[in-house]
Design an enzyme around this catalytic site. Sequence first.
Site, short mmCIF file in Angstrom:
data_model
loop_
_atom_site.label_atom_id
_atom_site.label_comp_id
_atom_site.label_asym_id
_atom_site.label_seq_id
_atom_site.Cartn_x
_atom_site.Cartn_y
_atom_site.Cartn_z
CD GLU A 143 -2.52 1.30 2.69
OE1 GLU A 143 -3.48 2.10 2.79
OE2 GLU A 143 -2.15 0.56 3.63
CG ASP A 178 -6.30 4.23 2.26
OD1 ASP A 178 -6.93 5.30 2.09
OD2 ASP A 178 -6.22 3.65 3.35
CD GLN A 204 -6.96 -0.24 4.11
OE1 GLN A 204 -6.01 0.52 3.93
NE2 GLN A 204 -6.97 -1.12 5.10
CD GLU A 240 -6.36 1.99 7.45
OE1 GLU A 240 -5.71 0.98 7.77
OE2 GLU A 240 -6.01 2.76 6.54
#
Length: 255
Positions: A143, A178, A204, A240
């Site tokens: 990530e 993300d 995310q 998250e």
Amino acid sequence: MLKLAANLDWIFKDLPISARFHAARQAGFHGVEGLFLWQHSLAELRLAQQETELPVVLLNAPAGNWSAGERGLASLPLRDDEYRASLSLARDYASALGCRQVHVMAGNRTAALSVEQQQALLVSRLQYACDFMATAGITVLIEPLNPQDMPNYFIDNFPLAEKMITQVARENIGLQFDIYHCQKTHGDVARNIAHYWPLIRHFQIASVPGRHEPGTGELNDAWLLNYIQELNYRGWIGCEYTPLNSPANWITTTL
């Protein structure tokens, strides 16, 4: 319908771990994920999972001395034994919980190596991780983290993550995309989703800039989620964020 997973180290984090599973189910989440699930008893996690019937869809491998600022081991020299032990623990937990994705954090930039040397070490370590996790049917995720929140993290942009995935050249490696980090690093989230689509294995989401629930920041999160759904995404979206309100509120009003 999109599948939402509560990140138990961000949402409900003030509750005991078992209660976090139950709170996630009550709020309407379809699964759970976490950064530090390996800090809890495996027996306790398995019982909570059985009671709630919530799948564990992602967990992080141990990332070194977190309280001292370490953010992973995969690109750090002279940490081979600790790195391999972290993968072993993550694989044990993932296998026991039926989790098929493990996020392996790269670690911070180190002056002990040139950028090129650190990249080469990271590729080698990720190849080892993929081969090690493949025996349990687990995919390794990396990530990119934005340099504002993680100013010294080695994978600090999406093109570098793409380069690492290409060089690792394993079937069981993918991108953890993300939305929060993408917006803060590059912007143009929808275009970047389209570009990196072949590599994406997990999403995310959190609002920007406050990192709260979707819909409370500068992005049209409802539109982005609908866009992902229109792309026929079959994986999970990890939530998250630090909640401002009850997590059930945005789930029922946004989706």
